[in-house]
Write a protein that holds these residues in place. Sequence first.
Motif, PDB file in Angstrom:
ATOM      1  N   LEU A 143     -16.521 -48.069 -64.081  1.00  0.00           N
ATOM      2  CA  LEU A 143     -15.524 -48.404 -63.059  1.00  0.00           C
ATOM      3  C   LEU A 143     -14.152 -48.444 -63.710  1.00  0.00           C
ATOM      4  CD1 LEU A 143     -16.997 -51.502 -61.184  1.00  0.00           C
ATOM      5  CD2 LEU A 143     -16.997 -49.124 -60.442  1.00  0.00           C
ATOM      6  N   LEU A 144     -13.145 -48.167 -62.901  1.00  0.00           N
ATOM      7  CA  LEU A 144     -11.764 -48.444 -63.270  1.00  0.00           C
ATOM      8  C   LEU A 144     -11.397 -49.683 -62.477  1.00  0.00           C
ATOM      9  CD1 LEU A 144     -10.330 -44.827 -63.054  1.00  0.00           C
ATOM     10  CD2 LEU A 144     -10.909 -46.114 -65.116  1.00  0.00           C
ATOM     11  N   GLU A 145     -11.148 -50.773 -63.185  1.00  0.00           N
ATOM     12  CA  GLU A 145     -10.905 -52.063 -62.546  1.00  0.00           C
ATOM     13  C   GLU A 145      -9.491 -52.543 -62.838  1.00  0.00           C
ATOM     14  OE1 GLU A 145     -12.818 -55.791 -64.105  1.00  0.00           O
ATOM     15  OE2 GLU A 145     -13.896 -55.603 -62.197  1.00  0.00           O
ATOM     16  N   ALA A 146      -8.751 -52.834 -61.764  1.00  0.00           N
ATOM     17  CA  ALA A 146      -7.385 -53.344 -61.899  1.00  0.00           C
ATOM     18  C   ALA A 146      -7.421 -54.802 -62.358  1.00  0.00           C
ATOM     19  CB  ALA A 146      -6.651 -53.220 -60.570  1.00  0.00           C
ATOM     20  N   ALA A 147      -6.279 -55.294 -62.814  1.00  0.00           N
ATOM     21  CA  ALA A 147      -6.179 -56.670 -63.303  1.00  0.00           C
ATOM     22  C   ALA A 147      -6.580 -57.690 -62.241  1.00  0.00           C
ATOM     23  CB  ALA A 147      -4.768 -56.941 -63.802  1.00  0.00           C
ATOM     24  N   ASP A 148      -6.396 -57.337 -60.950  1.00  0.00           N
ATOM     25  CA  ASP A 148      -6.754 -58.261 -59.873  1.00  0.00           C
ATOM     26  C   ASP A 148      -8.228 -58.161 -59.472  1.00  0.00           C
ATOM     27  OD1 ASP A 148      -6.871 -55.868 -58.478  1.00  0.00           O
ATOM     28  OD2 ASP A 148      -5.251 -56.356 -57.081  1.00  0.00           O
ATOM     29  N   GLY A 149      -9.016 -57.358 -60.205  1.00  0.00           N
ATOM     30  CA  GLY A 149     -10.448 -57.226 -59.930  1.00  0.00           C
ATOM     31  C   GLY A 149     -10.816 -56.111 -58.971  1.00  0.00           C
ATOM     32  N   ARG A 150      -9.815 -55.462 -58.381  1.00  0.00           N
ATOM     33  CA  ARG A 150     -10.108 -54.342 -57.461  1.00  0.00           C
ATOM     34  C   ARG A 150     -10.602 -53.131 -58.227  1.00  0.00           C
ATOM     35  NH1 ARG A 150      -6.200 -51.599 -54.710  1.00  0.00           N
ATOM     36  NH2 ARG A 150      -4.754 -52.111 -56.357  1.00  0.00           N
ATOM     37  N   VAL A 151     -11.557 -52.436 -57.651  1.00  0.00           N
ATOM     38  CA  VAL A 151     -11.988 -51.152 -58.195  1.00  0.00           C
ATOM     39  C   VAL A 151     -10.981 -50.110 -57.737  1.00  0.00           C
ATOM     40  CG1 VAL A 151     -13.763 -49.359 -58.114  1.00  0.00           C
ATOM     41  CG2 VAL A 151     -14.431 -51.773 -58.250  1.00  0.00           C
ATOM     42  N   VAL A 152     -10.411 -49.358 -58.701  1.00  0.00           N
ATOM     43  CA  VAL A 152      -9.396 -48.355 -58.385  1.00  0.00           C
ATOM     44  C   VAL A 152      -9.836 -46.964 -58.829  1.00  0.00           C
ATOM     45  CG1 VAL A 152      -7.488 -50.004 -58.310  1.00  0.00           C
ATOM     46  CG2 VAL A 152      -8.085 -48.880 -60.485  1.00  0.00           C
ATOM     47  N   GLY A 153     -11.141 -46.811 -59.065  1.00  0.00           N
ATOM     48  CA  GLY A 153     -11.678 -45.509 -59.404  1.00  0.00           C
ATOM     49  C   GLY A 153     -12.982 -45.623 -60.152  1.00  0.00           C
ATOM     50  N   THR A 154     -13.572 -44.464 -60.420  1.00  0.00           N
ATOM     51  CA  THR A 154     -14.797 -44.399 -61.208  1.00  0.00           C
ATOM     52  C   THR A 154     -14.718 -43.212 -62.156  1.00  0.00           C
ATOM     53  OG1 THR A 154     -16.025 -42.975 -59.666  1.00  0.00           O
ATOM     54  CG2 THR A 154     -16.186 -45.363 -59.308  1.00  0.00           C
ATOM     55  N   MET A 155     -15.480 -43.287 -63.207  1.00  0.00           N
ATOM     56  CA  MET A 155     -15.683 -42.199 -64.165  1.00  0.00           C
ATOM     57  C   MET A 155     -17.182 -42.168 -64.417  1.00  0.00           C
ATOM     58  SD  MET A 155     -12.801 -40.889 -65.569  1.00  0.00           S
ATOM     59  CE  MET A 155     -11.258 -41.128 -64.722  1.00  0.00           C
ATOM     60  N   THR A 156     -17.781 -40.983 -64.367  1.00  0.00           N
ATOM     61  CA  THR A 156     -19.214 -40.879 -64.592  1.00  0.00           C
ATOM     62  C   THR A 156     -19.527 -39.666 -65.449  1.00  0.00           C
ATOM     63  OG1 THR A 156     -19.638 -41.840 -62.406  1.00  0.00           O
ATOM     64  CG2 THR A 156     -21.476 -40.721 -63.472  1.00  0.00           C
ATOM     65  N   LEU A 157     -20.312 -39.901 -66.486  1.00  0.00           N
ATOM     66  CA  LEU A 157     -20.937 -38.810 -67.222  1.00  0.00           C
ATOM     67  C   LEU A 157     -22.360 -38.731 -66.699  1.00  0.00           C
ATOM     68  CD1 LEU A 157     -19.798 -39.318 -70.922  1.00  0.00           C
ATOM     69  CD2 LEU A 157     -19.084 -37.526 -69.338  1.00  0.00           C
ATOM     70  N   SER A 158     -22.740 -37.600 -66.142  1.00  0.00           N
ATOM     71  CA  SER A 158     -24.086 -37.445 -65.592  1.00  0.00           C
ATOM     72  C   SER A 158     -24.742 -36.205 -66.175  1.00  0.00           C
ATOM     73  CB  SER A 158     -24.026 -37.355 -64.069  1.00  0.00           C
ATOM     74  OG  SER A 158     -23.297 -36.216 -63.667  1.00  0.00           O
ATOM     75  N   GLY A 159     -26.035 -36.063 -65.902  1.00  0.00           N
ATOM     76  CA  GLY A 159     -26.759 -34.905 -66.410  1.00  0.00           C
ATOM     77  C   GLY A 159     -26.720 -34.817 -67.922  1.00  0.00           C
ATOM     78  N   ILE A 160     -26.745 -35.970 -68.585  1.00  0.00           N
ATOM     79  CA  ILE A 160     -26.663 -35.991 -70.044  1.00  0.00           C
ATOM     80  C   ILE A 160     -27.935 -35.371 -70.624  1.00  0.00           C
ATOM     81  CG2 ILE A 160     -26.581 -37.467 -72.093  1.00  0.00           C
ATOM     82  CD1 ILE A 160     -24.927 -39.461 -70.381  1.00  0.00           C
ATOM     83  N   VAL A 161     -27.726 -34.375 -71.470  1.00  0.00           N
ATOM     84  CA  VAL A 161     -28.821 -33.719 -72.180  1.00  0.00           C
ATOM     85  C   VAL A 161     -28.464 -33.723 -73.659  1.00  0.00           C
ATOM     86  CG1 VAL A 161     -30.129 -31.586 -72.483  1.00  0.00           C
ATOM     87  CG2 VAL A 161     -29.336 -32.238 -70.198  1.00  0.00           C
ATOM     88  N   LEU A 162     -29.380 -34.205 -74.482  1.00  0.00           N
ATOM     89  CA  LEU A 162     -29.137 -34.230 -75.921  1.00  0.00           C
ATOM     90  C   LEU A 162     -29.845 -33.045 -76.571  1.00  0.00           C
ATOM     91  CD1 LEU A 162     -29.347 -38.078 -76.460  1.00  0.00           C
ATOM     92  CD2 LEU A 162     -27.323 -36.652 -76.119  1.00  0.00           C
ATOM     93  N   GLY A 163     -30.272 -33.181 -77.800  1.00  0.00           N
ATOM     94  CA  GLY A 163     -30.912 -32.061 -78.494  1.00  0.00           C
ATOM     95  C   GLY A 163     -29.901 -30.982 -78.807  1.00  0.00           C
TER      96      GLY A 163
END
Length: 189
Positions: free
Chosen positions: A75-95
Amino acid sequence: MKPDRITAGLPGGVVLRLVSPGDAEALCAAYVANREHLAPWEPRRPDDFFTAEGQAHRLGERLREYEGGRQVPWLLEAADGRVVGTMTLSGIVLGPFCSAYLGYWTAADHQGRGLATAAVRQVCGLAGEHLGLHRIEASTLTDNVRSQRVLQRCGFEPIGMAPRYLHIDGEWRDHSLFQRILHDGHPRP
């Protein structure tokens, strides 16, 4: 090391942190407040997506994917506790692949401040350092110039175009594809 204990400061006192089950109400409020702003860039959402219960269910799924090593939802969380966005890494494949997909959004009232650029840079650093990823891929609608500029400022390079790639705002839409190579070291065991 998983990036679950990482809390990174961003412009305007915004913090990047891993989601938790208790974030459902705040995330719901962010999606409700940004519903029109996000509509042209996202799939059409069912009504329950815009409820705390719907977000709690979604967070549970995301955290199960995180525990399985397939996703990192922040989450991107502002100082007042509001969520102001998201960042997601998905489909993670290693190897030998060591890759993931990046998805993100920022609230309408936090655009144009460098927040998305700073957060994408932070996620790229975490992905290379803590997850050992070699590359991250991202896509944007072909007409989403602002998001393309964010990616390019963060070292992503265009790698092609995918026709009818995702079902966005009610139709299959073409996307520009980007990647960032994080390192050329050997994959972690």
